[in-house]
Design a protein around this motif. Structure first.
Motif, mmCIF file in Angstrom:
data_model
loop_
_atom_site.group_PDB
_atom_site.id
_atom_site.type_symbol
_atom_site.label_atom_id
_atom_site.label_comp_id
_atom_site.label_asym_id
_atom_site.label_seq_id
_atom_site.Cartn_x
_atom_site.Cartn_y
_atom_site.Cartn_z
ATOM 1 N N PRO A 10 0.802 -1.240 0.000
ATOM 2 C CA PRO A 10 0.000 0.000 0.000
ATOM 3 C C PRO A 10 0.827 1.278 0.000
ATOM 4 O O PRO A 10 0.524 2.217 -0.732
ATOM 5 C CB PRO A 10 -0.832 -0.123 1.285
ATOM 6 N N ARG A 11 1.888 1.332 0.810
ATOM 7 C CA ARG A 11 2.653 2.576 0.902
ATOM 8 C C ARG A 11 3.484 2.837 -0.354
ATOM 9 O O ARG A 11 3.977 3.936 -0.552
ATOM 10 C CB ARG A 11 3.574 2.550 2.123
ATOM 11 N N ARG A 12 3.631 1.818 -1.226
ATOM 12 C CA ARG A 12 4.450 1.997 -2.414
ATOM 13 C C ARG A 12 3.633 2.518 -3.602
ATOM 14 O O ARG A 12 4.193 2.817 -4.652
ATOM 15 C CB ARG A 12 5.128 0.683 -2.799
ATOM 16 N N LYS A 13 2.321 2.651 -3.455
ATOM 17 C CA LYS A 13 1.524 3.125 -4.573
ATOM 18 C C LYS A 13 1.931 4.538 -4.977
ATOM 19 O O LYS A 13 1.804 4.909 -6.143
ATOM 20 C CB LYS A 13 0.030 3.071 -4.244
ATOM 21 N N ARG A 14 2.436 5.316 -4.038
ATOM 22 C CA ARG A 14 2.902 6.674 -4.359
ATOM 23 C C ARG A 14 4.424 6.766 -4.330
ATOM 24 O O ARG A 14 4.973 7.855 -4.394
ATOM 25 C CB ARG A 14 2.283 7.681 -3.389
#
Length: 481
Positions: free
Chosen positions: A431-435
């Motif tokens: 999830p945190r890597r989507k941005r």
């Protein structure tokens, strides 16, 4: 017509409609230029096709940035204006001379600009055992968090190791890429694209091109830039709003004709046919990077391949049905096309289509709104329905219609991309890597080198072995040493 249409601008923005009488024309009288809006456009007077303008300086900047990423960390001159910039010492020893040592590492000086560079690969990898362990765990599906816990190291330390591994893999890839480019005069290439993180909706596209004979992945690019967004047209702004917010219409049936027609309709509904992001209602814009317009990324991708293959006798490029890929390829390989050394085609086939087995005589077909000429062939079976293949020859130089239908499938490129998503699923979907998609760049460099040099499709056969540029598969130790 506009007086602002310079030869440099027209060299990138000529008509790319293969059925138009002015296809490939570099005569300014055949075009109309509109620069009054925020998105300047060029139109062909004969076929009325409209495209956004591709600016030469901005495309050159994108090529430079992609090359800088590929050359980062390699033993090569880094002088911006030097003729030897990015040229590897191992592949171009005549451009450098030995210049002592830095500690125990060999140092070189560029003969052109006198800049010195240290060869970090002149000594053995001191962390070889750790790097092999990390790669083995990555390839077996462990997440980065699990690997850090298993090796009892900090997440930042693991990230530093992966970045170092990526540099080593880029070094190995650069050597084998050089040999692949010089392996012959005929190249059968295939291209496909995908979203890098399909569940993240961050607008990052991944374009891959490989050798369909050997399955060697020659080039991969992302529309991701480390530069800050400026006012030029190469970047997609953070306030991007999609022109269409509805999903593409599903095909009427699973027949290949209906699938092709559905894709064609979806392309026609775009504001610009070469922009696959036309219906992204929301983009989770990268926090630290900038998004590059897809056509600039893809054009730079093919321009690098064109530079490597510009003296070849014949280059055949098959691709999935995507106008972004076709427009970029026509632009980038225009010189080869003019020499009658380039064939370009769309290719769609049923999953069970058999390579090497002859199909029926190709039959022409068209559908409502279709611009490109398509042909369909079939392979019949004793039981069950026939498998079909649809081909659209956009540029015809050497291949007949029958020969085009006998080309290899695009599945090796598609499977290469699908395998990355499966093997690195935990990192891709984190999830945190989507941005923060730039964190996947080192993994992509490692994965490409492993796929080309280590991954055995059949016992003893890697893409590099099949291409005749490696005697045997490399072990993980050999890849990372």
């Amino acid at each position: 017509m506009s007086d602002n249409l310079s030869p440099e601008l027209l060299a990138l923005n000529f008509c790319k409609n293969p059925l138009c009488a002015d296809f490939g024309s570099l005569n300014t009288a055949n075009y109309s230029l509109s620069t009054g809006s925020q998105n300047p456009q060029i139109a062909c007077i004969h076929c009325h096709s409209i495209s956004p303008i591709i600016w030469p300086t901005e495309l050159s900047n994108e090529v430079t940035e992609q090359l800088e990423h590929n050359n980062r960390g390699l033993t090569a001159c880094t002088g911006e204006d030097c003729m030897n910039v990015g040229l590897n010492v191992q592949l171009h020893p005549n451009r450098y001379y030995a210049f002592g040592f830095s500690g125990d590492k060999q140092r070189y000086r560029c003969k052109s600009c006198q800049k010195t560079v240290v060869d970090r690969f002149s000594v053995e990898n001191p962390n070889l055992k750790t790097h092999v362990t990390i790669l083995a765990l990555l390839l077996t599906g462990f997440s980065l968090k699990e690997i850090a816990a298993k090796l009892k190291i900090q997440a930042k330390t693991l990230n530093d190791h992966i970045k170092t591994m990526a540099i080593i893999c880029r070094q190995k890839s650069s050597v084998f890429d050089h040999h692949w480019q010089n392996k012959g005069q005929l190249f059968l290439l295939g291209s496909d694209w995908s979203f890098l993180q399909p569940k993240s909706h961050n607008g990052v596209l991944w374009v891959c091109t490989g050798d369909l004979d050997s399955h060697y992945i020659a080039q991969q690019s992302l529309n991701l830039s480390e530069q800050k967004i400026t006012t030029n047209h190469r970047f997609i702004g953070r306030d991007f709003v999609a022109s269409i917010n509805t999903a593409a219409t599903a095909p009427k049936t699973k027949a290949l004709k209906d699938i092709t027609e559905s894709l064609s309709v979806a392309h026609q509904e775009r504001t610009h046919r070469n922009n696959p992001l036309h219906n992204q209602t929301q983009i989770n814009y990268p926090a630290k990077s900038s998004l590059v317009s897809p056509i600039y990324c893809t054009s730079a991708h093919y321009l690098q391949l064109n530079q490597a293959l510009e003296n070849k006798e014949q280059v055949v490029l098959s691709m999935s049905f995507e106008p972004m890929l076709a427009d970029a390829a026509m632009l980038s390989f225009n010189a080869l096309r003019q020499k009658q050394s380039f064939d370009l085609l769309y290719q769609i086939e049923d999953e069970n289509w058999l390579e090497g087995k002859t199909g029926s005589k190709p039959q022409l077909f068209k559908f409502d709104g279709s611009v490109e000429p398509w042909s369909l062939s079939e392979q019949w079976h004793l039981r069950g329905k026939a498998d079909q293949r649809a081909i659209c020859q956009l540029v015809e130089s050497n291949l007949t219609q029958k020969q085009a239908h006998q080309l290899p499938k695009l599945s090796p490129i598609t499977q290469y991309m699908a395998r990355f998503h499966a093997m690195f699923k935990s990192s891709v979907n984190e999830p945190r890597r989507k941005r923060r998609p730039e964190g996947l760049l080192p993994l992509l460099d490692i994965y490409r080198a492993w796929n080309n040099l280590c991954h055995q499709e059949n016992p003893g056969e890697t893409p590099a072995v099949n291409a005749g540029i490696s005697e045997k598969p490399l072990s993980l130790d050999q890849l990372l040493q």
